[in-house]
Motif scaffolding. Structure first.
Motif, short mmCIF file in Angstrom:
data_model
loop_
_atom_site.label_atom_id
_atom_site.label_comp_id
_atom_site.label_asym_id
_atom_site.label_seq_id
_atom_site.Cartn_x
_atom_site.Cartn_y
_atom_site.Cartn_z
N ASP A 38 0.86 -1.18 0.00
CA ASP A 38 0.00 0.00 0.00
C ASP A 38 0.90 1.23 0.00
OD1 ASP A 38 -2.33 1.77 0.44
OD2 ASP A 38 -3.33 -0.09 1.05
N ASP A 39 0.31 2.42 0.16
CA ASP A 39 1.12 3.63 0.16
C ASP A 39 2.04 3.71 1.37
OD1 ASP A 39 0.36 5.75 -2.08
OD2 ASP A 39 -1.46 4.65 -1.57
N ALA A 40 1.66 3.05 2.46
CA ALA A 40 2.46 3.07 3.68
C ALA A 40 2.18 1.82 4.49
CB ALA A 40 2.12 4.32 4.51
N ALA A 41 3.09 1.50 5.39
CA ALA A 41 2.87 0.40 6.33
C ALA A 41 2.05 0.91 7.51
CB ALA A 41 4.20 -0.16 6.82
N VAL A 42 1.28 0.02 8.12
CA VAL A 42 0.41 0.39 9.23
C VAL A 42 0.54 -0.65 10.34
CG1 VAL A 42 -1.96 0.90 9.95
CG2 VAL A 42 -1.24 1.39 7.59
N TYR A 43 0.74 -0.16 11.55
CA TYR A 43 0.76 -1.08 12.69
C TYR A 43 -0.02 -0.47 13.85
CZ TYR A 43 4.70 1.89 14.17
OH TYR A 43 5.49 2.97 14.50
N ARG A 44 -0.60 -1.36 14.64
CA ARG A 44 -1.43 -0.97 15.77
C ARG A 44 -0.56 -0.52 16.94
NH1 ARG A 44 -6.27 -3.52 16.04
NH2 ARG A 44 -5.29 -5.20 14.85
N VAL A 45 -0.93 0.60 17.57
CA VAL A 45 -0.21 1.06 18.77
C VAL A 45 -1.09 1.05 20.02
CG1 VAL A 45 1.47 2.44 17.50
CG2 VAL A 45 -0.69 3.49 18.21
#
Length: 351
Positions: A38-45
């Motif tokens: 995708d355009d960026a990586a995403v992780y839960r905080v």
């Protein structure tokens, strides 16, 4: 004898796919929401929030020519193109780190100007540069990493488009490629004329600014939120409308039709295309670097999108069996190429 396969045989996206296959495990970490793809990586905080992370590089003689790219403009662009990736996830950019490779023919004053541009862009997006690295390099190298944040419920990915959704584009497209054409033409004139060269930029300043100082459309996603419109899928236009709609279609497992007459252009972009006797529609579909947003919305959200202003409905999402197509009165429905700007891995020379 070991095999040698030139990277150019894969192309940028083929290489990314190969890297993804090499490094992704069968069971991704529980907190990882989106890795490569995708355009960026995403992780839960936390239970409600996520961080969005992206990185991008600008390299001299590949992405820019210092003869026509002022240091402050380069600084602005380096921040903006990364902020744009975070914005495309419907997140807010917050923090940036900068790695700078400095050639011997670069002065302290030039570094000052570069960072002044970065700082100006950071303030425009409510961001802060918080660190980085510097090193010696053979050519100017700028790599920026941006971390953004968003509520989990607010995130938008490429993969959410559904049949019947409408395809929208913010702002106008093709302008950055028009600016690139102008700068390359001016560079050739400089080479040909030497000391006799005089810039001819009247009526061209908008398209040049689109190339040298693109804007991440944080204003657009904030306007969509205010209007209570959440796109079903979204991507920024870094490689052209044709390439980006293919990315959304592939991730969402759908087809799409782009109505070419609906593509939005600034009058200056059209004038430059006429000057070069080239097809302005091709510049929008395949030119890239506009950093506008291409997104999909449900049909009942279209009136609220229209009320925002500055957003054009340019197509529809269809069944995957129809593929990705374009329509114009001259051609009818035809397959739309996925070609867009791709890094040439050493054959560059862009302005």
């Amino acid at each position: 004898m070991s095999t040698f396969t030139p990277v150019s045989t894969l192309g940028e996206f083929g290489l990314i796919g190969r890297i993804r296959a090499l490094i992704e495990g069968d069971a991704p970490p529980e907190d990882l929401i989106m890795g490569i793809g995708d355009d960026a990586a995403v992780y839960r905080v936390s239970d409600t929030m996520a961080h969005v992370v992206t990185t991008d590089a600008l390299i001299e003689a590949v992405h820019f020519d210092r003869a026509f790219a002022p240091m402050s403009h380069l600084g602005w662009k380096a921040i903006s193109v990364n902020a744009s990736d975070v914005v495309a996830m419907n997140a807010d950019p917050k923090w940036a780190t900068v790695t700078l490779g400095i050639p011997r023919n670069m002065s302290v004053e030039m570094v000052d100007s570069l960072y002044e541009g970065m700082d100006r862009a950071s303030k425009a997006y409510d961001m802060q540069i918080v660190g980085g690295d510097t090193t010696t390099a053979h050519a100017l190298y700028i790599s920026v990493t941006v971390v953004g944040e968003a509520p989990l419920s607010q995130l938008v990915f490429r993969r959410g488009a559904e049949v019947g959704d409408m395809v929208c584009v913010s702002g106008d497209v093709g302008g950055a490629y028009a600016g690139l054409k102008v700068l390359l033409d001016q560079r050739q004139a400089l080479n040909d004329l030497g000391d006799a060269y005089e810039p001819e930029l009247d009526g061209l300043r908008y398209v040049i600014s689109r190339q040298l100082q693109p804007k991440a459309r944080l204003d657009v996603v904030r306007a969509l939120r205010k209007a209570r419109v959440k796109p079903t899928a979204m991507i920024d236009i870094s490689d052209g409308v044709g390439s980006e709609i293919h990315h959304i279609a592939a991730a969402s497992q759908v087809g799409a039709t782009i109505r070419v007459p609906a593509l939005p252009f600034d009058a200056e972009t059209r004038a430059v295309a006429d000057q070069f006797m080239e097809d302005v529609d091709a510049w929008a579909l395949f030119g890239g670097e506009d950093y506008e947003l291409l997104f999909t919305v449900r049909p009942d959200d279209v009136p609220r999108v229209d009320a925002i202003g500055g957003i054009s409905v340019v197509g529809t999402i269809e069944e995957a069996t129809k593929g990705v197509r374009s329509y114009s009165p001259e051609t009818g429905l035809i397959p739309l190429s996925s070609a867009g700007y791709q890094h040439s891995f050493g054959d560059g020379g862009a302005a």
